[in-house]
Design a protein around this motif. Structure first.
Motif, PDB file in Angstrom:
ATOM      1  N   ASP A 112       0.812  -1.215   0.000  1.00  0.00           N
ATOM      2  CA  ASP A 112       0.000   0.000   0.000  1.00  0.00           C
ATOM      3  C   ASP A 112       0.847   1.268   0.000  1.00  0.00           C
ATOM      4  O   ASP A 112       0.338   2.366   0.254  1.00  0.00           O
ATOM      5  CB  ASP A 112      -0.961   0.010   1.184  1.00  0.00           C
ATOM      6  CG  ASP A 112      -0.245  -0.102   2.531  1.00  0.00           C
ATOM      7  OD1 ASP A 112       1.006  -0.100   2.534  1.00  0.00           O
ATOM      8  OD2 ASP A 112      -0.932  -0.179   3.569  1.00  0.00           O
ATOM      9  N   GLY A 113       2.141   1.136  -0.286  1.00  0.00           N
ATOM     10  CA  GLY A 113       3.008   2.301  -0.352  1.00  0.00           C
ATOM     11  C   GLY A 113       3.251   2.755  -1.779  1.00  0.00           C
ATOM     12  O   GLY A 113       2.571   2.327  -2.719  1.00  0.00           O
ATOM     13  N   PRO A 114       4.256   3.619  -1.978  1.00  0.00           N
ATOM     14  CA  PRO A 114       4.550   4.134  -3.315  1.00  0.00           C
ATOM     15  C   PRO A 114       5.008   3.022  -4.263  1.00  0.00           C
ATOM     16  O   PRO A 114       5.929   2.262  -3.939  1.00  0.00           O
ATOM     17  CB  PRO A 114       5.677   5.136  -3.071  1.00  0.00           C
ATOM     18  CG  PRO A 114       5.611   5.468  -1.618  1.00  0.00           C
ATOM     19  CD  PRO A 114       5.104   4.241  -0.938  1.00  0.00           C
ATOM     20  N   ILE A 115       4.374   2.938  -5.406  1.00  0.00           N
ATOM     21  CA  ILE A 115       4.736   1.965  -6.439  1.00  0.00           C
ATOM     22  C   ILE A 115       5.052   2.714  -7.725  1.00  0.00           C
ATOM     23  O   ILE A 115       4.263   3.549  -8.185  1.00  0.00           O
ATOM     24  CB  ILE A 115       3.601   0.952  -6.695  1.00  0.00           C
ATOM     25  CG1 ILE A 115       3.369   0.073  -5.466  1.00  0.00           C
ATOM     26  CG2 ILE A 115       3.914   0.082  -7.910  1.00  0.00           C
ATOM     27  CD1 ILE A 115       2.213  -0.908  -5.620  1.00  0.00           C
ATOM     28  N   VAL A 116       6.215   2.413  -8.291  1.00  0.00           N
ATOM     29  CA  VAL A 116       6.579   2.867  -9.634  1.00  0.00           C
ATOM     30  C   VAL A 116       6.647   1.635 -10.524  1.00  0.00           C
ATOM     31  O   VAL A 116       7.095   0.570 -10.086  1.00  0.00           O
ATOM     32  CB  VAL A 116       7.935   3.607  -9.622  1.00  0.00           C
ATOM     33  CG1 VAL A 116       8.447   3.856 -11.040  1.00  0.00           C
ATOM     34  CG2 VAL A 116       7.808   4.929  -8.868  1.00  0.00           C
ATOM     35  N   ALA A 117       6.162   1.756 -11.749  1.00  0.00           N
ATOM     36  CA  ALA A 117       6.171   0.637 -12.690  1.00  0.00           C
ATOM     37  C   ALA A 117       6.891   1.042 -13.965  1.00  0.00           C
ATOM     38  O   ALA A 117       6.703   2.150 -14.461  1.00  0.00           O
ATOM     39  CB  ALA A 117       4.745   0.204 -13.016  1.00  0.00           C
ATOM     40  N   THR A 118       7.724   0.125 -14.472  1.00  0.00           N
ATOM     41  CA  THR A 118       8.378   0.341 -15.763  1.00  0.00           C
ATOM     42  C   THR A 118       7.838  -0.664 -16.760  1.00  0.00           C
ATOM     43  O   THR A 118       7.786  -1.867 -16.493  1.00  0.00           O
ATOM     44  CB  THR A 118       9.905   0.202 -15.648  1.00  0.00           C
ATOM     45  OG1 THR A 118      10.419   1.293 -14.877  1.00  0.00           O
ATOM     46  CG2 THR A 118      10.555   0.253 -17.030  1.00  0.00           C
ATOM     47  N   PHE A 119       7.476  -0.146 -17.934  1.00  0.00           N
ATOM     48  CA  PHE A 119       6.965  -0.966 -19.030  1.00  0.00           C
ATOM     49  C   PHE A 119       8.045  -1.044 -20.100  1.00  0.00           C
ATOM     50  O   PHE A 119       8.452  -0.029 -20.676  1.00  0.00           O
ATOM     51  CB  PHE A 119       5.674  -0.365 -19.582  1.00  0.00           C
ATOM     52  CG  PHE A 119       4.578  -0.313 -18.558  1.00  0.00           C
ATOM     53  CD1 PHE A 119       3.718  -1.384 -18.385  1.00  0.00           C
ATOM     54  CD2 PHE A 119       4.434   0.796 -17.736  1.00  0.00           C
ATOM     55  CE1 PHE A 119       2.716  -1.355 -17.415  1.00  0.00           C
ATOM     56  CE2 PHE A 119       3.434   0.843 -16.768  1.00  0.00           C
ATOM     57  CZ  PHE A 119       2.587  -0.238 -16.617  1.00  0.00           C
ATOM     58  N   HIS A 120       8.508  -2.264 -20.351  1.00  0.00           N
ATOM     59  CA  HIS A 120       9.629  -2.498 -21.261  1.00  0.00           C
ATOM     60  C   HIS A 120       9.198  -2.976 -22.645  1.00  0.00           C
ATOM     61  O   HIS A 120       9.922  -2.773 -23.620  1.00  0.00           O
ATOM     62  CB  HIS A 120      10.570  -3.566 -20.683  1.00  0.00           C
ATOM     63  CG  HIS A 120      11.230  -3.188 -19.396  1.00  0.00           C
ATOM     64  ND1 HIS A 120      12.545  -2.747 -19.334  1.00  0.00           N
ATOM     65  CD2 HIS A 120      10.787  -3.202 -18.112  1.00  0.00           C
ATOM     66  CE1 HIS A 120      12.869  -2.505 -18.067  1.00  0.00           C
ATOM     67  NE2 HIS A 120      11.821  -2.778 -17.307  1.00  0.00           N
ATOM     68  N   ALA A 121       8.080  -3.663 -22.731  1.00  0.00           N
ATOM     69  CA  ALA A 121       7.748  -4.425 -23.937  1.00  0.00           C
ATOM     70  C   ALA A 121       7.249  -3.527 -25.067  1.00  0.00           C
ATOM     71  O   ALA A 121       6.676  -2.459 -24.844  1.00  0.00           O
ATOM     72  CB  ALA A 121       6.692  -5.479 -23.613  1.00  0.00           C
ATOM     73  N   ALA A 122       7.460  -4.018 -26.282  1.00  0.00           N
ATOM     74  CA  ALA A 122       6.926  -3.379 -27.482  1.00  0.00           C
ATOM     75  C   ALA A 122       6.486  -4.471 -28.443  1.00  0.00           C
ATOM     76  O   ALA A 122       7.165  -5.489 -28.582  1.00  0.00           O
ATOM     77  CB  ALA A 122       7.970  -2.480 -28.136  1.00  0.00           C
TER      78      ALA A 122
END
Length: 373
Positions: A112-122
């Motif tokens: 329930d804390g800060p979440i950053v997400a990275t999207f790599h796919a193409a």
């Protein structure tokens, strides 16, 4: 800052996402941050990384963007993640490919804390996973505080299904590792002109088109050699049979080589060729080739065109066009000063993608996301 970096992919299998996470982790730690990398691994005893926490020991291969992704589908991951969250108090959790089954999803469910997400796919044709599971995944979307795409090409894929504000922060390259101080391999430093292909031998990597181009060039340039570096992804056999059937000389299939030898293969080459047909979000191999001072001939696909400018660091040609590949390669092979100038331009470009710069951008984004919320 206490940071968790989460990968859905088998840590025992080399790949771009895990490599990206490794570089973030080591540089975060060097700057004094506390970092835990959480990932499944089919060989948990083989890792000697103090920052790695293995969650999930059994992985399976699933088709993903023209490749095979090894992920953990165990239903006990939820309990393991909840226990881990009870033990650790991270300031921020950074999920890579957050919607890949199943590990990152458990953090979206229970943290329930800060979440950053990275999207790599193409993937040019879109994503079946996102299309079919969008309604199931949508409730988790607001739990992501900050969203990173590694390129505009990756952003086009995820943005098609999940609208929102994204920050583009690209993959980096270890410029010191691939720099001019690397020595060539003695067996390849013999006066021949070396073309280099490096990548897993999958259909989307386009090696058959390079072999056809090489067969055209070899008739006029007998001192030419093609070095194919990479493990088998289903195309090794067909490509080797093509070489045998056509009687092509001076084609070397190395298979997968140790990581420490990769920079020496780049240093042993005169031109790097990436004949990929698609599903590339950025083209890390192009950055490695540039950091090695190599001119490049690559397919004109979206992920590559974001990194390489046609006529500056190399040439872009239509994907799947062996004759266009041959023409661009011939132009470079017949013009050493052009190779040199494009190689120098590549070095300048690679310096902009140095991991030290990328890490600072990621950390700045972390701080921004935490301040806004």
């Amino acid at each position: 800052m206490k940071i968790a970096l989460v990968s859905p992919y088998d840590w025992a299998v080399p790949g771009g996402v895990n490599n990206h996470i490794h570089h973030l982790a080591t540089r975060f730690i060097a700057q004094g941050h506390q970092v835990t990398v959480i990932a499944p691994s089919s060989r948990p005893g083989s890792h000697r990384l103090p920052y790695l926490r293995v969650v999930g020991k059994y992985t399976v291969g699933l088709p993903a963007s023209g490749s095979v992704a090894r992920i953990c589908l165990s239903f006990v991951l939820a309990g393991q993640v909840r226990r881990l969250l009870a033990q650790e108090k991270w300031d921020l959790v950074h999920l890579h490919e957050p919607f890949m089954p199943f590990l990152p999803l458990q953090f979206l469910r229970f943290y329930d804390g800060p979440i950053v997400a990275t999207f790599h796919a193409a993937r040019e044709g879109g994503s079946r996973l996102y299309a079919y599971a969008r309604n199931l995944l949508s409730p988790y979307w607001p739990r992501i505080w900050g969203r990173i795409a590694v390129s505009r090409t990756a952003l086009r894929l995820i943005g098609k299904y999940f609208a929102g504000r994204y920050r583009i922060i690209p993959n980096g390259v270890d410029v010191e590792r691939f720099g001019p101080g690397v020595l060539p391999l003695p067996g390849l430093d013999d006066g021949k002109a070396n073309l280099l292909f490096l990548g897993r031998l999958e259909r989307r990597k386009g090696l058959p088109y390079l072999l056809q181009a090489y067969s055209i060039l070899k008739k006029e340039l007998p001192q030419l050699r093609l070095i194919v570096v990479g493990g088998d992804g289903g195309m090794m056999g067909p490509c080797q049979r093509f070489v045998e059937r056509t009687g092509l000389k001076d084609v070397i299939f190395t298979g997968r080589v140790p990581d420490e030898e990769v920079p020496r293969y780049y240093r042993s080459a005169h031109i790097f060729c990436a004949p990929n047909t698609g599903a590339e979000s950025q083209g890390i191999v192009l950055l490695e080739a540039m950091a090695s001072g190599l001119p490049i001939v690559a397919s004109r696909i979206p992920g590559f065109a974001e990194v390489l400018q046609d006529g500056r660091q190399g040439f872009l040609v239509p994907p799947g066009d062996a004759h266009a590949l041959a023409q661009a390669l011939y132009r470079l092979l017949s013009d050493p000063p052009l190779r040199e100038s494009m190689g120098q331009e590549g070095l300048r470009t690679a310096s902009c993608y140095a991991w030290d710069h990328i890490v600072q951008r990621v950390l700045a984004y972390y701080r921004q996301v935490m301040q806004v919320r």
